[in-house]
Scaffold this motif. Structure first.
Motif, PDB file in Angstrom:
ATOM      1  N   ILE A 337       0.956  -1.252  -0.037  1.00  0.00           N
ATOM      2  CA  ILE A 337      -0.093   0.146   0.369  1.00  0.00           C
ATOM      3  C   ILE A 337       0.546   1.098   0.045  1.00  0.00           C
ATOM      4  O   ILE A 337       0.221   1.811  -0.961  1.00  0.00           O
ATOM      5  CB  ILE A 337      -1.142   0.273   0.814  1.00  0.00           C
ATOM      6  N   THR A 338       1.947   1.384   0.862  1.00  0.00           N
ATOM      7  CA  THR A 338       2.939   2.305   1.047  1.00  0.00           C
ATOM      8  C   THR A 338       3.268   2.726  -0.803  1.00  0.00           C
ATOM      9  O   THR A 338       4.082   3.571  -1.056  1.00  0.00           O
ATOM     10  CB  THR A 338       3.663   1.889   1.997  1.00  0.00           C
ATOM     11  N   SER A 339       3.514   1.249  -1.424  1.00  0.00           N
ATOM     12  CA  SER A 339       4.810   1.392  -2.912  1.00  0.00           C
ATOM     13  C   SER A 339       3.267   1.978  -3.763  1.00  0.00           C
ATOM     14  O   SER A 339       3.526   2.923  -4.350  1.00  0.00           O
ATOM     15  CB  SER A 339       5.346   0.310  -3.259  1.00  0.00           C
ATOM     16  N   SER A 375      -8.758  -7.585   7.933  1.00  0.00           N
ATOM     17  CA  SER A 375      -9.503  -7.277   7.714  1.00  0.00           C
ATOM     18  C   SER A 375      -9.591  -6.208   7.036  1.00  0.00           C
ATOM     19  O   SER A 375      -8.972  -5.435   7.059  1.00  0.00           O
ATOM     20  CB  SER A 375     -10.147  -7.227   9.456  1.00  0.00           C
ATOM     21  N   LYS A 376     -10.840  -6.046   6.213  1.00  0.00           N
ATOM     22  CA  LYS A 376     -10.822  -4.018   6.516  1.00  0.00           C
ATOM     23  C   LYS A 376     -10.361  -3.037   6.975  1.00  0.00           C
ATOM     24  O   LYS A 376      -9.856  -2.533   7.006  1.00  0.00           O
ATOM     25  CB  LYS A 376     -12.420  -4.114   5.593  1.00  0.00           C
ATOM     26  N   LYS A 377     -10.630  -3.045   8.774  1.00  0.00           N
ATOM     27  CA  LYS A 377     -10.304  -2.497   9.708  1.00  0.00           C
ATOM     28  C   LYS A 377      -8.947  -2.012   8.846  1.00  0.00           C
ATOM     29  O   LYS A 377      -8.272  -1.257   9.396  1.00  0.00           O
ATOM     30  CB  LYS A 377     -10.702  -2.424  10.770  1.00  0.00           C
ATOM     31  N   GLU A 378      -8.145  -3.599   9.169  1.00  0.00           N
ATOM     32  CA  GLU A 378      -6.750  -4.022   9.161  1.00  0.00           C
ATOM     33  C   GLU A 378      -6.138  -3.138   7.690  1.00  0.00           C
ATOM     34  O   GLU A 378      -5.042  -1.991   7.304  1.00  0.00           O
ATOM     35  CB  GLU A 378      -5.767  -4.872   8.797  1.00  0.00           C
ATOM     36  N   VAL A 379      -6.860  -3.017   6.570  1.00  0.00           N
ATOM     37  CA  VAL A 379      -6.868  -2.511   5.344  1.00  0.00           C
ATOM     38  C   VAL A 379      -6.430  -1.027   5.221  1.00  0.00           C
ATOM     39  O   VAL A 379      -5.724  -0.383   4.833  1.00  0.00           O
ATOM     40  CB  VAL A 379      -7.724  -3.084   4.455  1.00  0.00           C
ATOM     41  N   ALA A 380      -7.827  -0.472   5.800  1.00  0.00           N
ATOM     42  CA  ALA A 380      -8.162   1.038   6.371  1.00  0.00           C
ATOM     43  C   ALA A 380      -6.942   1.513   6.966  1.00  0.00           C
ATOM     44  O   ALA A 380      -6.553   2.157   6.392  1.00  0.00           O
ATOM     45  CB  ALA A 380      -9.265   1.315   6.665  1.00  0.00           C
ATOM     46  N   LYS A 381      -6.409   1.435   8.161  1.00  0.00           N
ATOM     47  CA  LYS A 381      -5.555   1.540   9.029  1.00  0.00           C
ATOM     48  C   LYS A 381      -4.396   1.300   7.719  1.00  0.00           C
ATOM     49  O   LYS A 381      -3.520   2.705   7.928  1.00  0.00           O
ATOM     50  CB  LYS A 381      -5.626   0.965  10.198  1.00  0.00           C
ATOM     51  N   ALA A 382      -4.266   0.761   7.281  1.00  0.00           N
ATOM     52  CA  ALA A 382      -2.414   0.932   6.172  1.00  0.00           C
ATOM     53  C   ALA A 382      -2.539   2.083   5.441  1.00  0.00           C
ATOM     54  O   ALA A 382      -1.584   2.543   5.210  1.00  0.00           O
ATOM     55  CB  ALA A 382      -2.264  -0.641   5.660  1.00  0.00           C
ATOM     56  N   VAL A 383      -4.233   1.979   4.865  1.00  0.00           N
ATOM     57  CA  VAL A 383      -3.864   3.395   4.104  1.00  0.00           C
ATOM     58  C   VAL A 383      -4.094   4.243   4.696  1.00  0.00           C
ATOM     59  O   VAL A 383      -3.067   5.209   4.124  1.00  0.00           O
ATOM     60  CB  VAL A 383      -5.385   3.294   3.178  1.00  0.00           C
ATOM     61  N   ILE A 384      -4.930   4.963   5.608  1.00  0.00           N
ATOM     62  CA  ILE A 384      -4.701   5.923   5.712  1.00  0.00           C
ATOM     63  C   ILE A 384      -3.474   6.595   7.207  1.00  0.00           C
ATOM     64  O   ILE A 384      -2.188   7.344   7.260  1.00  0.00           O
ATOM     65  CB  ILE A 384      -5.946   6.069   7.860  1.00  0.00           C
ATOM     66  N   ASP A 385      -3.065   5.527   7.820  1.00  0.00           N
ATOM     67  CA  ASP A 385      -1.355   5.582   8.266  1.00  0.00           C
ATOM     68  C   ASP A 385      -0.097   5.408   6.853  1.00  0.00           C
ATOM     69  O   ASP A 385       1.149   5.985   7.066  1.00  0.00           O
ATOM     70  CB  ASP A 385      -0.385   3.709   8.806  1.00  0.00           C
ATOM     71  N   SER A 386      -0.612   5.730   6.354  1.00  0.00           N
ATOM     72  CA  SER A 386       0.626   6.090   4.559  1.00  0.00           C
ATOM     73  C   SER A 386       0.145   7.243   4.202  1.00  0.00           C
ATOM     74  O   SER A 386       0.624   7.210   3.326  1.00  0.00           O
ATOM     75  CB  SER A 386      -0.197   4.649   3.309  1.00  0.00           C
ATOM     76  N   GLY A 387      -0.757   7.827   5.054  1.00  0.00           N
ATOM     77  CA  GLY A 387      -0.732   8.863   4.453  1.00  0.00           C
ATOM     78  C   GLY A 387      -1.784   9.374   3.407  1.00  0.00           C
ATOM     79  O   GLY A 387      -1.989  10.177   3.189  1.00  0.00           O
ATOM     80  N   CYS A 416     -12.366   4.053   3.848  1.00  0.00           N
ATOM     81  CA  CYS A 416     -11.060   4.133   4.730  1.00  0.00           C
ATOM     82  C   CYS A 416     -11.660   4.692   6.309  1.00  0.00           C
ATOM     83  O   CYS A 416     -11.479   4.286   7.280  1.00  0.00           O
ATOM     84  CB  CYS A 416     -10.164   4.429   4.554  1.00  0.00           C
ATOM     85  N   ILE A 417     -12.313   5.976   6.017  1.00  0.00           N
ATOM     86  CA  ILE A 417     -12.863   6.683   7.485  1.00  0.00           C
ATOM     87  C   ILE A 417     -13.779   5.919   7.919  1.00  0.00           C
ATOM     88  O   ILE A 417     -13.358   5.641   9.280  1.00  0.00           O
ATOM     89  CB  ILE A 417     -12.961   7.797   6.526  1.00  0.00           C
ATOM     90  N   GLU A 418     -14.671   5.097   7.132  1.00  0.00           N
ATOM     91  CA  GLU A 418     -15.741   3.974   7.667  1.00  0.00           C
ATOM     92  C   GLU A 418     -14.925   2.854   8.306  1.00  0.00           C
ATOM     93  O   GLU A 418     -15.564   3.203   9.688  1.00  0.00           O
ATOM     94  CB  GLU A 418     -16.415   3.697   6.720  1.00  0.00           C
TER      95      GLU A 418
END
Length: 591
Positions: A337-339, A375-387, A416-418
């Protein structure tokens, strides 16, 4: 906006899979779902002669059809309706989705989950739930002429010749020249596709030793750029034959032996792998078992600076294969995701790369739930944590006039916010530009924008900036928009009312509501959706918030807010509204 006439062209719809279909008992998979799909007339009824049916999938609540259909589009097009049914002694309706003309965007893909809904004729007690994963691509004849002028000219000539022959024999001919649909493909197109099958062995041998030209050859041969069924069949034949001749082992050897500076070879192979993984589930499983998917994702992670075409190829690779849970998990473990966001920064001047990167991120996110790994929460958190949220808002601002980019990014931001409600990373400076982007686009996009604003407004500081940037006026405008898209209109009311409740915390927000006569708009919204519990509750809370302002109290009296009791079908809603009215009478004498 007034509806523009739909240009003649063709619409390709792929019905991929469905999830969370209703069952009588928990754990019961005794469901045999199938789909009916076809254009509708002016009364929203299927046209029987144009109806398509998928195969029946037995004993599953998560059927996978992977079926594709093509429909000719004319200016009289009224929309497409998809229905899911359960096959039994008596067919049982499970839900439907309507695709109106407004969602057709020329030359652009729309691939996402759609929530199933009811038909107007269905009884109120009918329970409909679940989603269906669908891909739509509409290409107008006008765009096809621009993309492939030679192929278009050859097709029109073939149609004209066939029509002339049919008329000479006394028949009506295949239809008017210039329409989409049938028509013999140019002979050279078939010959070119057939030649591909003869070169597989030679290409695969060169791929094993990491030759860029061979990788590029494979990539070029899987580009399906025409709409002819004959050449599409040959393209599928090329993929099938290359798999049988050891393509998976060949690309694994090629990626393993490629040196660090062979970026182009790796990116061409990645694009080919994406099509292999998309071919069928069995092939994707083989790619996973032999570690080829991991090698492919490591290529994406290792990219630092590469030309825009290579960025596009890598993003599309992820989009094609990340629907599989094992691939999603690999993407998380390898920090893909960061990449993707790094690719996005490198290609920030290109709307195509921005839209494509978003498709890849959406593919990783969609299909993930609370119980899947990841989980969906883990993927969304990874997106948010990557800025991701800040980057996404910046992309939307940079390409505010590009509807394709906006339509890809808005649902991702919302999801992601949800799933991981942490908006601290969203800079307040993005809010004014974000509101401008929302206002520019059509109602369907504005609805998702309103949903994002409602989620952002949970943060007091962001809510204040939404008010100061004029968000209250925009939300009232969206709330008052009438649309024939009932599903979007319902979501619009819920999101707008929820966000306006947050805006009412600030005196400036109440001033804006008073100036635009919000009580009248809220009254109309709640009357139109009496049975919708969430909309009613949000409306009631907003009435209570507006009553703090003397001018708004008078406006509430003018629309006779108490009469809303007659339109509230849900017992809990009536009780809640009665309680609020009683509180208002006690708090404000004479109210």
């Amino acid at each position: 906006r007034p509806r523009k006439p739909v240009k003649p062209g063709s619409l390709k719809i792929s019905i991929l899979e469905a999830r969370n279909l209703p069952v009588k008992k928990k754990g019961d998979n005794n469901l045999n779902p199938y789909c009916l799909l076809g254009p509708v007339d002016e009364n929203n009824h299927h046209i029987p002669s144009k109806l398509e049916k998928t195969e029946v999938k037995r004993h599953t609540t998560r059927p996978q059809w992977n079926a594709t259909y093509n429909f000719p589009i004319t200016p009289e097009f009224k929309g497409i309706e998809l229905e899911i049914w359960h096959e039994d002694k008596k067919a049982l309706f499970l839900g439907n989705v309507q695709f109106p003309p407004e969602i057709l965007l020329d030359g652009r893909d729309l691939t996402t989950w759609f929530s199933l809904g009811k038909r107007p004729i269905d009884p109120p007690k009918l329970i409909v739930k679940g989603d269906i994963f669908v891909s739509l691509k509409y290409v107008s004849d006008e765009m096809r002429q621009q993309i492939d002028p030679e192929g278009w000219a050859a097709e029109q000539a073939a149609k004209a010749q066939a029509q002339a022959q049919a008329q000479a024999q006394g028949g009506p001919g295949p239809g008017p020249v210039g329409g989409a649909g049938a028509g013999a493909p140019p002979t050279n197109a078939i010959k070119k596709a057939e030649k591909r099958l003869e070169q597989i062995d030679e290409l695969l041998c060169s791929v094993r030793v990491a030759k860029k030209e061979a990788a590029q050859g494979l990539y070029n041969y899987i580009l399906v750029s025409t709409s002819y069924s004959e050449t599409q069949s040959l393209d599928a034949g090329f993929l099938k034959n290359s798999i049988e001749k050891g393509a998976i082992d060949a690309v694994a050897e090629g990626l393993s032996s490629a040196t660090e500076d062979q970026t182009e070879f790796k990116c061409f192979i990645n694009a080919y792998l994406g099509r292999l993984g998309e071919y069928d589930q069995e092939t994707l499983n083989m790619l996973l078992d032999k570690g080829v998917v991991k090698l492919s994702l490591e290529v994406v992670v290792s990219l630092k600076k590469c030309p825009p075409p290579d960025q596009l190829r890598c993003a599309f690779t992820i989009f094609n294969i990340a629907h599989q849970p094992e691939v999603k998990l690999l993407c998380m473990n390898l920090n893909v995701i960061t990449s993707i966001f790094n690719l996005l920064k490198d290609g920030s001047g290109s709307p195509e790369i921005s839209a494509c990167c978003c498709k890849a991120l959406n593919q990783i996110l969609y299909g993930a739930t609370e119980t899947t790994v990841p989980s969906k929460k883990e993927v969304a958190k990874a997106v948010i944590d990557s800025g991701g949220l800040t980057e996404a808002l910046a992309v939307c601002t940079a390409f505010s006039d590009n509807e394709d980019v906006i339509e890809q990014w808005f649902p991702l931001i919302d999801s992601c916010i949800e799933a991981a409600p942490n908006v601290d990373s969203v800079g307040t400076g993005n809010i004014p530009q974000f509101l401008t982007v929302i206002e520019k686009h059509r109602f369907v996009i504005q609805v998702t924008g309103a949903s994002i604003l409602a989620r952002l407004a949970e943060n007091d500081e962001l809510a204040r900036h939404i008010v100061e940037a004029g968000g209250t006026q925009l939300l009232i405008k969206i709330l008052g928009t009438e649309s024939n898209l009932s599903k979007y209109e319902q979501k619009s009311r819920e999101a707008c009312l929820k966000c306006l409740n947050r805006c009412a915390l600030f005196p400036q927000g109440l001033d804006q509501m008073r100036q635009l006569h919000l009580p009248k708009v809220v009254d109309a919204a709640m009357r139109g959706y009496g049975p919708q519990f969430i909309i009613q509750i949000q409306g009631i809370l907003l009435i209570k918030a507006m009553a703090k302002d003397e001018g708004l109290r008078q406006q509430l009296l003018d629309v006779n807010v108490c009469s809303l009791l007659n339109y509230s079908a849900a017992k809990h809603t009536v009780t809640r509204l009665q309680k609020v009215v009683k509180e208002l009478k006690e708090t404000y004498p004479g109210f």
